[in-house]
Write an enzyme that holds these catalytic residues in place. Structure first.
Site, PDB file in Angstrom:
ATOM      1  N   ARG A 120       0.730  -1.186  -0.013  1.00  0.00           N
ATOM      2  CA  ARG A 120       0.015  -0.077  -0.127  1.00  0.00           C
ATOM      3  C   ARG A 120       0.785   1.190   0.026  1.00  0.00           C
ATOM      4  O   ARG A 120       0.268   2.301  -0.156  1.00  0.00           O
ATOM      5  CB  ARG A 120      -1.152  -0.094   1.199  1.00  0.00           C
ATOM      6  CG  ARG A 120      -0.263  -0.039   2.707  1.00  0.00           C
ATOM      7  CD  ARG A 120      -0.993  -0.295   3.772  1.00  0.00           C
ATOM      8  NE  ARG A 120      -0.811  -0.085   4.978  1.00  0.00           N
ATOM      9  CZ  ARG A 120      -0.340  -1.440   5.564  1.00  0.00           C
ATOM     10  NH1 ARG A 120      -0.478  -2.607   4.904  1.00  0.00           N
ATOM     11  NH2 ARG A 120       0.320  -1.471   6.683  1.00  0.00           N
ATOM     12  N   TYR A 121       2.148   1.020   0.400  1.00  0.00           N
ATOM     13  CA  TYR A 121       3.032   2.402   0.523  1.00  0.00           C
ATOM     14  C   TYR A 121       3.896   2.347  -0.910  1.00  0.00           C
ATOM     15  O   TYR A 121       4.453   3.598  -1.170  1.00  0.00           O
ATOM     16  CB  TYR A 121       3.955   2.044   1.623  1.00  0.00           C
ATOM     17  CG  TYR A 121       3.182   2.096   2.937  1.00  0.00           C
ATOM     18  CD1 TYR A 121       2.233   3.169   3.335  1.00  0.00           C
ATOM     19  CD2 TYR A 121       3.460   0.963   3.660  1.00  0.00           C
ATOM     20  CE1 TYR A 121       1.748   3.285   4.475  1.00  0.00           C
ATOM     21  CE2 TYR A 121       2.855   1.021   5.031  1.00  0.00           C
ATOM     22  CZ  TYR A 121       1.934   1.909   5.290  1.00  0.00           C
ATOM     23  OH  TYR A 121       0.997   2.014   6.711  1.00  0.00           O
ATOM     24  N   THR A 122       4.132   1.293  -1.548  1.00  0.00           N
ATOM     25  CA  THR A 122       5.113   1.442  -2.725  1.00  0.00           C
ATOM     26  C   THR A 122       4.420   1.692  -4.015  1.00  0.00           C
ATOM     27  O   THR A 122       2.962   1.324  -4.213  1.00  0.00           O
ATOM     28  CB  THR A 122       5.844   0.016  -2.753  1.00  0.00           C
ATOM     29  OG1 THR A 122       5.106  -0.961  -2.917  1.00  0.00           O
ATOM     30  CG2 THR A 122       6.785  -0.195  -1.667  1.00  0.00           C
TER      31      THR A 122
END
Length: 743
Positions: A120-122
């Site tokens: 979800r962050y990359t």
């Protein structure tokens, strides 16, 4: 009991079929890459799903969770973490030789590849190299199959323009088989492919002139001999060794490249453990200076400039992951759909056949499109040449299509194209465009047919495309192949500093080491009820042999002992001696030095120091001690020739026996040195009191209480005799011997 519509099978048959089905699924649909595109199914689906999302190298990055969601929802109904990990691997430049995914954000580091951020962050997109896999996908080059729920189509393979199977390699564990394919350099592999296209009979020897060996995404050295690499390519199995790259900088050792998938922090920990165990006294400091500019920079500071750095690094290569072995197993799914271990020549030959088939299908697909368009243009040209009549037929008939087909001998496709013409396309200029397009397509048709009808021209096309891709995506070799001497672990005694020490053993079995040889062991502090028993002088890098009352010997290193400032440590904490056994003696020496071993029953033999050493906690049975007998302190033998053993009994009998008469054994009871009547031994009335080794020119001193008698030359000759004799009584007043001494 039978149930209608229910299949009944023996458990053995059902279990066997279920396990075989599972095995084939794991082998074909999970663990092994295909020779065509070099990808496993999950990797193939990730790349395809990203292309469907429009995540080309020219697009903006999108959240990785979006890609993983598409892969799971449309093509690969498995765990999201496993799918994301496969995606991360294809994005890590230190794990993948030619990355397929361009990541933005935290995608892990060489120190900890698993430290990547959650999906979800990359963000991610495809790399330019991914075009090699996808460029020809929509051109009829591969077969398609329904996805898991039958709602979509997915490619069975990707039409790779380069042999990705050995460019990126791969690892996987299936059922009953595994694969470990190392990565290779693109330019080298393409050169080998071109050689095979020019001469299909090219031998493996000739291929290896182009492909020197694997090329990992690290600058560490491959130190496997070239002959072993060639044998690996010939069999399809083998192993490789990689060694860290290092240099000198102002006396320090700088490690600038680590072997494939080796963590710098783990290396530092391995070296630090040896330093804590005092196995690396020549290393003074250790630090990690890695940063963005220097991704790998480990610094080892030697203790002084006298340290042999080459020898130190050889030891570290042998004892840490600075040198690492990699298994090679060229196991893959071939174009026949079967898994098999293949040699390098077979891999390249089979992939070139796959490539030839892919290019042929691409050309045939394009030729079909060209011919179809030419057919339509031919109909449109007829309509333009008879435009008034065509308009009249369309205006005056409800169903003009069959009339047009009959009047102008048109096909259904041509008639449909005429009917779909827009009014603005009826201009004179449009006719010229059609004729121009017709000429271009006719030229392309002729070119395509020439390629398909000529294997030589088709081969040239494949070669040109390979060269163009290698020029565009290729790079220089990263992992140099060099010849190095084999790494060797330094002998522990060679590593440790050599300092004089005195090792002291107390009567209660406590041991310690004092620096220097000038110390008086009896003056040390002992526990209440304990006292000095025996000591030995030697060097801190020498081993110690302990001898217990049962004749067993035990080994330990002097540098591991506690300081004599304290009261030491119990030997029982290091070894497991037999019940009721007591530690009675200790010696220090070198491996080839000889010692006289004896019991107070008068038996003895000569034993090498190395033969007494033991690697186990239970020790080694070296001296066989008769029941009721006690061990004597082992005596160092400096020279065997012209040396004697002086043995004196508690009754005052003295005998000098030539050492050459005693046997040299690794263990045992030995032979009788001096004869003591069996009855007296049994009753304990007489035993061997003391023995010493007298070398040529030395004096024998007999101590009786506070007085002593010195004997040499003719005095000693009077007591010389053959082994096993009774000996001769000492003069009156010197028979109650305290101990013997040699000066």
């Amino acid at each position: 009991m039978n149930y209608e519509g229910v299949e009944q099978l023996p458990l053995q048959t059902y279990a066997e079929k279920a396990y075989l089905d599972y095995s084939m699924y794991v082998i074909l649909d999970r663990a092994l890459p295909h020779i065509g595109d070099g990808l496993k199914p999950v990797q193939r689906r990730i790349v395809y799903a990203m292309s469907e999302l429009g995540l080309s190298a020219a697009s903006k990055h999108k959240k990785s969770a979006r890609t993983v969601g598409d892969v799971l929802g449309k093509f690969h109904p498995h765990g999201d973490s496993a799918c994301y990990e496969a995606m991360v691997l294809m994005a890590q430049s230190f794990s993948y030789r030619y990355t397929l995914v361009d990541g933005q954000g935290n995608w892990g580091s060489q120190d900890d590849p698993k430290s990547f951020a959650a999906m979800r962050y990359t963000e991610s997109r495809l790399t330019p190299y991914a075009k090699v896999m996808l460029a020809e996908l929509g051109q009829g080059t591969v077969d398609w199959m329904p996805n898991f729920d039958g709602t979509l189509q997915e490619p069975t393979l990707l039409p790779a323009r380069l042999p990705n199977i050995i460019l990126n390699g791969g690892m996987g564990i299936a059922v009953g088989m595994a694969t470990d394919i190392p990565p290779h350099n693109m330019r080298e592999v393409v050169k080998a492919c071109l050689a095979l296209l020019d001469k299909p009979s090219t031998t493996l020897e000739e291929i290896c002139k182009h492909i020197q060996g694997p090329d990992y995404p690290t600058e560490a050295e491959i130190v496997t001999p070239r002959a072993d690499i060639r044998a690996m390519y010939e069999k399809g199995t083998g192993s490789l060794k990689m060694r860290a790259k290092w240099d000198r900088d102002d006396g320090d050792v700088i490690i600038t490249a680590l072997p494939y998938q080796v963590s710098g922090s783990k290396i530092l920990d391995q070296i630090a453990q040896q330093m804590r165990a005092k196995k690396l006294p020549m290393v003074e400091d250790l630090r990690d200076e890695s940063d963005h500019e220097y991704p790998t920079r480990l610094v080892i500071t030697p203790r002084s400039n006298r340290v042999d750095v080459e020898q130190l690094m050889s030891h570290l290569f042998a004892s840490t992951d600075l040198e690492r072995s990699y298994r090679v197993n060229l196991n893959m799914i071939g174009t026949d759909g079967r898994p098999r271990v293949k040699n390098l020549q077979t891999i390249l030959t089979e992939w070139l056949a796959f490539r030839r088939q892919t290019v042929t299908r691409r050309l045939e697909w394009r030729l079909e499109k060209v011919l179809s368009r030419l057919h339509v243009l031919e109909g449109l040209l007829i309509a333009f040449l008879n435009i008034d009549e065509v308009i009249e037929i369309i205006r005056n008939n409800d169903e003009p299509k069959p009339i047009l087909m009959k009047r102008f001998s048109l096909s259904d496709i041509q008639a449909e194209a005429i009917l779909e013409l827009k009014l603005r396309h009826l201009a004179r200029l449009e006719e010229m465009k059609i004729r121009g397009e017709q000429e271009d397509l006719a030229a392309e048709r002729d070119h395509l047919q020439a390629l398909l009808n000529s294997p030589k021209k088709l081969t040239k096309l494949i070669k040109d495309e390979l060269k163009a891709d290698a020029e565009k995506y290729g790079d220089d070799r990263r992992s140099p192949i060099v010849q190095r001497d084999a790494a060797q672990i330094l002998d522990e005694t060679a590593i440790l500093p050599s300092e004089p020490v005195t090792v002291v053993l107390s009567k209660m079995g406590w041991i310690r080491a004092a620096k220097g040889h000038e110390i008086d062991p009896s003056s040390l502090n002992y526990k209440q009820g304990d006292a000095f028993q025996v000591s030995a002088r030697g060097r801190s890098n020498q081993p110690i042999i302990l001898l217990d009352s049962t004749g067993r010997t035990y080994s330990l290193m002097a540098h591991t002992l506690p300081s004599a400032r304290g009261q030491g440590e119990p030997v029982s904490g290091r070894f497991s001696a037999p019940a009721n056994a007591k530690y009675r003696s200790l010696i220090m020496g070198k491996n080839e030095e000889k010692f006289l071993m004896a019991s107070d029953f008068g038996y003895g033999f000569i034993c090498k120091f190395q033969d007494m050493q033991s690697r186990t906690k239970t020790g080694k049975a070296t001296l066989t001690v008769p029941k009721g007998s006690k061990i004597m302190q082992p005596q160092l033998i400096e020279e065997l020739d012209k040396s004697y053993v002086a043995a004196v009994t508690s009754e005052g009998y003295l005998l000098l026996v030539a050492l050459s008469e005693l046997p040299q054994l690794g263990k045992g009871k030995g032979n009788k040195i001096i004869n003591i009547p069996a009855a007296k031994l049994k009753s304990g009335d007489e035993t061997l009191l003391d023995i010493v080794v007298v070398h040529s020119g030395q004096q024998l001193v007999i101590h009786v209480g506070k007085k002593f008698k010195t004997m040499q030359g003719a005095d000693l000759e009077a007591y010389m005799g053959e082994r096993g004799r009774r000996g001769k009584l000492l003069p009156q007043g010197y028979r109650n011997v305290s101990f013997l001494e040699v000066r």
